[in-house]
Design a protein around this motif. Structure first.
Motif: not given
Length: 405
Positions: A135-158
């Motif tokens: 897709f010619g996009m920036l790699p999302p993996g590390d950003i995804r991990n950080c977004l999940i770690a900062l999620a208000e309710d990580e237990s349900q989202i992760a």
């Protein structure tokens, strides 16, 4: 209600003045056997009680709708207090990538929402690498991990966003659901940074996650024998010692929000994370290292728990700092935090069989005047059915927050 009451008062006054005779029950209904000033106070107190009750119920309805779900023992008052306390927390910028940065964020988000994670976008392996190519996009993996770690309710989202397609999934095999959602959001918004913002709103993250740069770059490593290796995966898998890191393009511009966040920060944290493939790539982007050195924040380096095979084999604490010093002025560093807690023998043997060892604490006084804090920081966690060592998020966050001036 007030205007209607005035209207009724006018009608009753005219009835009294005109000599209208009310039925007998009105005498008791209007409490005329009680002095007027007492009746006035009674009605005012009753009205005040009803108003207070109504406001409390209204606030309860609004807060229940807009605040995140709470556990059964936490009152709304405590929730509001905690949210306000988090908004008043210190401004912290954490720089890195991989699982080390997400572990750090998981602890700090419990103390402040003024939190910015600056994440490398040099990953070229796994699901991130495939999406980058397709897709010619920036790699999302590390950003995804950080977004999940900062999620208000990580237990349900992760568990949902970390789900990885396996066995017979065709072209989806190996992709994580969170990566695919970010790819879809980029297609819908047209910009990677907008996709990250959309996902941040979706997950109700505490703080923000920023890619270091929006340019498509790859990591380049010069090995001690002079060989040049390109790509994060190839560098991590190469057993030769790294002499110097660079990016595939010169003068890579940073995402403008990155420099703004660093300038306003009260604390800037480097690490934990892979030294050459998670921390250093951020410092290679033009102006980032200089912005950290120039800002008035407390600068903290968090050392890894273990050496990393293929990157930091045999490295002591001083070796990590010496390597970091090639890309950042160690004289501006204020604090170094390192774990001194012994590891369980079984786990230490497991890591030894994989070529990793605890980071040895030695003298760093010849490299920096930064204060060294050696303290117990590790915990054993189960990851994909395997026992592994991680930083304790809460204890690490507390140590960092104690460094605020």
């Amino acid at each position: 209600v007030a205007i209607m009451t005035f209207g009724l008062a006018y009608i009753l006054r005219e009835a009294y003045v005109s000599g209208f005779t009310f039925p007998g029950f009105v005498y008791y209904l209007t409490l005329q056997f009680i002095p007027r000033y007492v009746r006035g106070v009674m009605f005012m107190l009753s009205a005040g009680g009803l108003i207070l009750y109504s406001l409390l119920k209204l606030n309860h309805s609004i807060v229940s709708a807009v605040m995140p779900a709470r556990n059964g023992s936490e009152s709304i008052v405590n929730m509001i207090y905690n949210q306000r306390a988090l908004r008043r927390g210190p401004k912290i910028v954490a720089i890195g990538g991989g699982t080390g940065l997400s572990t750090l964020l998981r602890g700090i988000k419990e103390y402040t929402t003024n939190l910015t994670a600056i994440v490398t976008v040099a990953d070229d392996g796994g699901s991130s690498g495939r999406l980058r190519e397709e897709f010619g996009m920036l790699p999302p993996g590390d950003i995804r991990n950080c977004l999940i770690a900062l999620a208000e309710d990580e237990s349900q989202i992760a568990s949902l966003f970390q789900h990885r397609f396996r066995d017979g999934s065709g072209s989806l095999d190996g992709h994580s659901l969170g990566n695919l959602i970010l790819a879809g959001l980029q297609q819908r918004t047209g910009r990677f940074e907008a996709a990250v913002e959309e996902m941040s709103h979706l997950l109700k993250v505490r703080g923000q996650v920023l890619p270091t740069t929006l340019e498509d770059v790859k990591l380049v490593a010069e090995m001690e024998d002079g060989a040049v290796v390109t790509g994060e995966v190839a560098i991590a898998e190469d057993p030769r010692r790294i002499r110097r890191m660079s990016l595939s393009r010169a003068q890579v511009k940073p995402y403008e929000k990155v420099l703004d966040a660093i300038e306003q920060a009260q604390i800037v944290v480097l690490g934990p994370g892979s030294l050459f493939t998670s921390i250093v790539p951020n410092l290679l982007v033009e102006g980032v290292s200089q912005a950290i050195e120039r800002c008035n924040a407390v600068k903290v380096y968090v050392a890894n728990l273990m050496t990393q095979p293929g990157e930091t084999d045999g490295f002591a604490l001083s070796d990590h700092l010496r390597a970091l010093g090639n890309y950042y002025n160690l004289n501006t560093l204020n604090c170094v935090i390192v774990n001194n807690e012994p590891f369980p023998a079984a786990l230490q043997a497991q890591y030894a069989s994989e070529g990793a060892a605890p980071v040895r604490i030695d003298s760093v006084s010849s490299l920096t005047d930064a204060k060294v804090i050696a303290t117990p920081l590790c915990q054993v966690v189960a990851l994909e059915g395997k026992q592994t060592l991680k930083h304790d998020p809460i204890r690490l966050a507390q140590q960092i927050l104690q460094q605020v001036k």
